[in-house]
Design an enzyme around this catalytic site. Structure first.
Site, PDB file in Angstrom:
ATOM      1  N   ASP A   1     -14.133   2.657   6.576  1.00  0.00           N
ATOM      2  CA  ASP A   1     -14.621   2.301   5.237  1.00  0.00           C
ATOM      3  C   ASP A   1     -15.279   0.930   5.310  1.00  0.00           C
ATOM      4  O   ASP A   1     -14.904  -0.008   4.608  1.00  0.00           O
ATOM      5  CB  ASP A   1     -13.472   2.313   4.240  1.00  0.00           C
ATOM      6  CG  ASP A   1     -13.940   2.458   2.795  1.00  0.00           C
ATOM      7  OD1 ASP A   1     -15.162   2.492   2.566  1.00  0.00           O
ATOM      8  OD2 ASP A   1     -13.079   2.550   1.901  1.00  0.00           O
ATOM      9  N   ARG A  49       0.861  -1.184   0.000  1.00  0.00           N
ATOM     10  CA  ARG A  49       0.000   0.000   0.000  1.00  0.00           C
ATOM     11  C   ARG A  49       0.894   1.229   0.000  1.00  0.00           C
ATOM     12  O   ARG A  49       1.690   1.444   0.913  1.00  0.00           O
ATOM     13  CB  ARG A  49      -0.909  -0.003   1.225  1.00  0.00           C
ATOM     14  CG  ARG A  49      -1.968  -1.081   1.175  1.00  0.00           C
ATOM     15  CD  ARG A  49      -3.072  -0.764   0.190  1.00  0.00           C
ATOM     16  NE  ARG A  49      -4.012   0.206   0.718  1.00  0.00           N
ATOM     17  CZ  ARG A  49      -4.993   0.743   0.005  1.00  0.00           C
ATOM     18  NH1 ARG A  49      -5.140   0.428  -1.274  1.00  0.00           N
ATOM     19  NH2 ARG A  49      -5.823   1.601   0.551  1.00  0.00           N
TER      20      ARG A  49
END
Length: 364
Positions: free
Chosen positions: A233, A67
């Protein structure tokens, strides 16, 4: 959604990233090589993901995901990308809960190796409900599943939220507190106002988003409750499933201390967002999946906490999503992919449902 141009997700050169990643791996694990480096087509428009296999005698070949913070010169979706914060959140969840998350391997805070900070984690095999085309469309594996299979997935996913909220010691998650005035909910909303101000800096304002903020104040909960570590999220499109069982919870960049209902409202609304798009296209969608009443009942049964003020929290989810979508649209305009219309509210794909929420008619 089927015909709109997909926004670009990266301005970086994949071959250059591969070369630099291989060089960096050698500093962490001498003799290691990155092989089969790919940038998935479903890469998000925020932090970027690279997939690769780690080749080394010890450990054996390991599938990895990296990431990478967004390129600061690429009109980013968010104003900052704290990769150390995400890395620390993943470790906390792994250490203190039985919520399945990928095992993190390395954190690199120096932007020099790849142009921005990043972390590497193990890649978990499985399948994810897709965003494009949405899992609510005919042809997706979840749409093709039986009612019993979808019910199993829903129950297991709500259980993830229940365990996350109940198991993480609050004092160990204090690094996620938003540095604003007031209680956790007020801080969270204040931070979203600041994000909106950043999005519209020098650009057209959104009357709809501002009306939604006003409506939030009218619906403000009397007792927001004790905050917990929220995923941020919280949606099934960020979960890897083995069959219909969750095996990895992904994307923690919006994690924060907030009331439990922040995650529940996001879960409910983000499904409705995809379902509404599907119905607008002439399909039936998945109206019985992740319904608000079912999520509330399941969560209450697992935790003993009855969700409160869900009209507020589903509106807040739609509002937060609208700010992100407005930024994505302005980013597309920056790259010449779309033109900015006279009414900036129409850049928000769900402007109709958000307006109905503001008016109090959406859940009728």
């Amino acid at each position: 959604m089927a015909t709109a141009p997909r926004p670009r997700t990266s301005t970086r050169d994949p071959e250059e990233l591969t070369r630099r990643l291989t060089a960096w791996l050698g500093t962490r694990l001498p003799g290691a090589k990155a092989v089969g480096v790919t940038v998935p087509a479903s890469n998000g428009m925020s932090s970027e993901t690279l997939l690769f296999d780690l080749e080394h005698p010890r450990p054996p070949l390991r599938s990895c995901a990296l990431r990478l913070a967004a390129d600061p010169a690429a009109y980013t979706v968010f104003p900052e990308y704290d990769m150390a914060r995400q890395y620390r959140t993943l470790k906390l969840v792994a250490d203190r809960t039985d919520v399945p998350v990928p095992r993190v391997l390395w954190l690199e805070e120096d932007p020099e190796p790849l142009g921005a900070p990043f972390f590497v984690m193990e890649r978990v095999a499985g399948r994810v409900p897709p965003d494009v085309m949405p899992y609510t469309y005919e042809g997706s594996w979840l749409h093709a599943a039986s009612d019993a299979e979808r019910d199993h997935l829903e129950a297991a996913t709500v259980a993830l939220l229940a365990r996350l909220h109940d198991q993480v010691p609050l004092h160990e998650a204090e690094f996620l507190a938003v540095p604003e005035e007031g209680d956790a909910l007020r801080r969270h909303v204040t931070a979203q106002r600041a994000y909106y101000s950043w999005v519209i800096d020098g650009l057209a304002r959104s009357p709809l988003i501002e009306a939604a903020f006003d409506r939030l104040e009218q619906l403000w909960p009397r007792e927001p409750g004790t905050p917990v570590l929220t995923w941020g999220d919280a949606r099934i499109g960020n979960v890897v499933y083995d069959g219909f069982d969750p095996v990895a919870v992904l994307d923690w960049e919006m994690a924060a201390l907030a009331p439990r209902e922040v995650d529940l409202g996001w879960t409910v609304y983000l499904h409705r967002f995809f379902h509404d798009l599907t119905v607008a296209s002439g399909q039936r969608g998945l109206p019985d999946l992740l319904r608000r009443d079912r999520i509330e009942a399941r969560y209450s049964g697992l935790t003993g906490h009855t969700p409160r003020d869900m009209e507020f929290y589903t509106l807040y989810a739609a509002l937060r999503h609208a700010i992100v979508m407005l930024r994505v649209a302005y980013r597309q305009a920056h790259f010449g992919e779309v033109a900015v219309p006279a009414d900036p509210d129409t850049l928000i794909l769900h402007h109709g449902s958000l307006r109905a929420m503001v008016q109090g008619s959406y859940w009728d």
